[in-house]
Every structure is written in structure tokens, then in C-alpha cells.
Design an enzyme around this catalytic site. Structure first.
Site, PDB file in Angstrom:
ATOM      1  N   ASN A  54       0.847  -1.204   0.000  1.00  0.00           N
ATOM      2  CA  ASN A  54       0.000   0.000   0.000  1.00  0.00           C
ATOM      3  C   ASN A  54       0.883   1.255   0.000  1.00  0.00           C
ATOM      4  O   ASN A  54       1.960   1.290   0.599  1.00  0.00           O
ATOM      5  CB  ASN A  54      -1.010   0.013   1.152  1.00  0.00           C
ATOM      6  CG  ASN A  54      -0.421  -0.181   2.524  1.00  0.00           C
ATOM      7  OD1 ASN A  54       0.608  -0.824   2.692  1.00  0.00           O
ATOM      8  ND2 ASN A  54      -1.065   0.392   3.530  1.00  0.00           N
ATOM      9  N   GLU A 106       0.347   5.181   0.661  1.00  0.00           N
ATOM     10  CA  GLU A 106      -0.593   6.201   1.135  1.00  0.00           C
ATOM     11  C   GLU A 106      -0.186   7.591   0.664  1.00  0.00           C
ATOM     12  O   GLU A 106       0.886   7.786   0.084  1.00  0.00           O
ATOM     13  CB  GLU A 106      -0.680   6.124   2.673  1.00  0.00           C
ATOM     14  CG  GLU A 106      -1.228   4.768   3.119  1.00  0.00           C
ATOM     15  CD  GLU A 106      -1.459   4.665   4.612  1.00  0.00           C
ATOM     16  OE1 GLU A 106      -0.967   5.519   5.375  1.00  0.00           O
ATOM     17  OE2 GLU A 106      -2.145   3.707   5.026  1.00  0.00           O
ATOM     18  N   CYS A 129      -4.183   0.554  -2.339  1.00  0.00           N
ATOM     19  CA  CYS A 129      -3.980  -0.688  -1.587  1.00  0.00           C
ATOM     20  C   CYS A 129      -2.908  -1.559  -2.241  1.00  0.00           C
ATOM     21  O   CYS A 129      -2.639  -1.465  -3.454  1.00  0.00           O
ATOM     22  CB  CYS A 129      -5.272  -1.501  -1.549  1.00  0.00           C
ATOM     23  SG  CYS A 129      -6.609  -0.763  -0.621  1.00  0.00           S
ATOM     24  N   GLU A 150      -3.012  -4.792  -2.935  1.00  0.00           N
ATOM     25  CA  GLU A 150      -3.514  -5.736  -3.943  1.00  0.00           C
ATOM     26  C   GLU A 150      -3.613  -5.076  -5.311  1.00  0.00           C
ATOM     27  O   GLU A 150      -3.244  -5.658  -6.345  1.00  0.00           O
ATOM     28  CB  GLU A 150      -4.907  -6.251  -3.547  1.00  0.00           C
ATOM     29  CG  GLU A 150      -4.952  -7.009  -2.242  1.00  0.00           C
ATOM     30  CD  GLU A 150      -5.231  -6.119  -1.035  1.00  0.00           C
ATOM     31  OE1 GLU A 150      -4.706  -4.981  -0.985  1.00  0.00           O
ATOM     32  OE2 GLU A 150      -5.971  -6.559  -0.148  1.00  0.00           O
ATOM     33  N   CYS A 177     -10.152  -5.322   0.585  1.00  0.00           N
ATOM     34  CA  CYS A 177     -11.287  -4.389   0.656  1.00  0.00           C
ATOM     35  C   CYS A 177     -12.161  -4.550  -0.590  1.00  0.00           C
ATOM     36  O   CYS A 177     -11.775  -5.204  -1.563  1.00  0.00           O
ATOM     37  CB  CYS A 177     -10.779  -2.954   0.791  1.00  0.00           C
ATOM     38  SG  CYS A 177     -10.171  -2.251  -0.756  1.00  0.00           S
ATOM     39  N   CYS A 215     -10.588  -3.622  -3.944  1.00  0.00           N
ATOM     40  CA  CYS A 215      -9.610  -4.613  -4.413  1.00  0.00           C
ATOM     41  C   CYS A 215     -10.309  -5.868  -4.905  1.00  0.00           C
ATOM     42  O   CYS A 215      -9.919  -6.454  -5.918  1.00  0.00           O
ATOM     43  CB  CYS A 215      -8.619  -4.950  -3.306  1.00  0.00           C
ATOM     44  SG  CYS A 215      -7.523  -3.559  -2.955  1.00  0.00           S
TER      45      CYS A 215
HETATM   46  N1  THU Z   1      -5.205  -1.559   2.639  1.00  0.00           N
HETATM   47  C1  THU Z   1      -4.654  -2.392   1.705  1.00  0.00           C
HETATM   48  O1  THU Z   1      -3.539  -2.163   1.227  1.00  0.00           O
HETATM   49  N2  THU Z   1      -5.386  -3.469   1.305  1.00  0.00           N
HETATM   50  C2  THU Z   1      -6.634  -3.773   1.757  1.00  0.00           C
HETATM   51  O2  THU Z   1      -7.256  -4.702   1.263  1.00  0.00           O
HETATM   52  C3  THU Z   1      -7.212  -2.997   2.841  1.00  0.00           C
HETATM   53  C4  THU Z   1      -6.504  -1.763   3.240  1.00  0.00           C
HETATM   54  C5  THU Z   1      -4.450  -0.375   3.054  1.00  0.00           C
HETATM   55  C6  THU Z   1      -5.060   0.920   2.635  1.00  0.00           C
HETATM   56  C7  THU Z   1      -4.499   1.871   3.679  1.00  0.00           C
HETATM   57  O3  THU Z   1      -3.225   2.328   3.231  1.00  0.00           O
HETATM   58  C8  THU Z   1      -4.303   1.013   4.915  1.00  0.00           C
HETATM   59  O4  THU Z   1      -4.363  -0.342   4.454  1.00  0.00           O
HETATM   60  C9  THU Z   1      -5.355   1.220   6.001  1.00  0.00           C
HETATM   61  O5  THU Z   1      -6.629   1.071   5.487  1.00  0.00           O
END
Ligand code: THU
Length: 166
Positions: free
Chosen positions: A63, A65, A74, A76, A113, A116
């Protein structure tokens, strides 16, 4: 007539890493490694994904940000977009996901999520190939045979046609 319908799906739960087949444990190890590369200064939640392609190539994502929170992405989707852009035609067969809270891997598996899931099933649909989902947790590992089962009554390419069936 009114019908009540029920959707169920099966998945496998392993209690130990040693119960996994070697290819699965390898992919999970790669996802854990990818989590180390996350850029997650805002949530402190570092996620790694590793995608196995048909050829045996593994690609990674983490991920990333952003100060403008919705601009983050994310793990994935990072991994899948990389696979599409750099390995066109090499169909994904599995994706492993692992997440750390700070520096410690979560004890329970982390599930992708909704955004994804939507992207993973697009890849399944267009490649006509199921993508196995491996969810890592320190105390439990889940294996789901197809991403589509994680998104029942999904919106997909077929939904765009006038006479699609659901
Ligand atoms: N996140 C992911 O990378 N994958 C997911 O399936 C759920 C959430 C990340 C997004 C964000 O940077 C952090 O986790 C908190 O939500």
C-alpha cells in the site's frame, strides 16, 4: 413468485504455516516481504501482496498512502496493476496478502477491501481463470479458491449489457 435464495462458499482454514503447500507458503512469504515496503505513514497499517502469474513469475505490491488520503492505493491493486502493465497476457493464478500493524504481522488474516475485490474479479473475468486468494495471519491462514466468491452478485462486464442475467 417470490424466491428466497442463499449464497454460500467454501474456504480452507489452516492453523499453521507448515500445513501449507510449498508454493502457497512461498507466495505468502513474498507478500510478507512486500509489506515491509509499504508507505503507510498515516495508518501505520502496512500491507503486502504477491501475485503468482501463470509463468511462475511473482510480482509484488504494497500500500502506498498519500497526504490526500483518498489518493492512496492498496497493496492488492498495486500488485495487480503492475502485473497487467509489465506482464501482459501472463494470467494471475493466485494472490497472497499479509498485513502488519506497525512492525507486527496481524494475528488474524486481512481480507481484501471491496475496491480490491472488484479489481481482482475483473482479472478473473477477463482471463477466464480463477485467482486463488491466500490470506495470511500469524494464527490463521485462509485459502479461497476464487475471488468471485468474495463478491456475490458482483457487478462485472456482463452487467453492462442490456440483457444480462444475475
Ligand atoms: N489496505 C490495503 O492495502 N489493502 C486492503 O485490502 C485494505 C486496506 C491499506 C489501505 C491503507 O493504506 C491502509 O491499508 C489502512 O486502510
Amino acid at each position: 413468485m417470490t424466491k428466497i435464495k442463499k449464497i454460500t462458499f467454501k474456504y480452507v482454514e489452516h492453523e499453521s504455516f507448515s500445513d501449507l503447500e510449498s508454493e502457497d507458503s512461498r507466495l505468502i512469504t513474498e507478500a510478507k516481504r512486500a509489506a515491509e515496503n509499504a508507505y503507510a505513514p498515516y495508518s501505520g497499517f502496512r500491507v503486502g501482496a504477491a501475485v503468482m502469474l501463470e509463468s511462475g513469475i511473482i510480482v509484488h505490491g504494497s500500500n502506498v498512502e498519500n497526504a490526500a488520503f483518498p489518493s492512496g492505493i492498496c497493496a492488492e491493486r498495486t500488485a495487480l496493476a503492475y502485473a497487467v502493465a509489465n506482464h501482459a497476457g501472463d494470467r494471475p493464478s493466485a494472490i497472497a496478502i499479509a498485513a502488519m500493524n506497525g512492525t507486527v504481522f496481524t494475528s488474524a488474516p486481512v481480507s481484501p477491501c471491496g475496491n480490491c475485490r472488484q479489481m481482482i474479479i475483473e482479472e478473473e473475468y477477463r482471463n477466464k481463470k480463477e485467482i486463488r486468494i491466500l490470506l495470511y495471519g500469524e494464527e490463521k491462514i485462509l485459502i479461497i479458491e476464487s475471488a468471485a466468491s468474495l463478491l456475490p452478485l458482483q457487478f462485472d462486464k456482463g452487467s453492462l449489457s442490456l440483457h444480462h442475467s444475475l
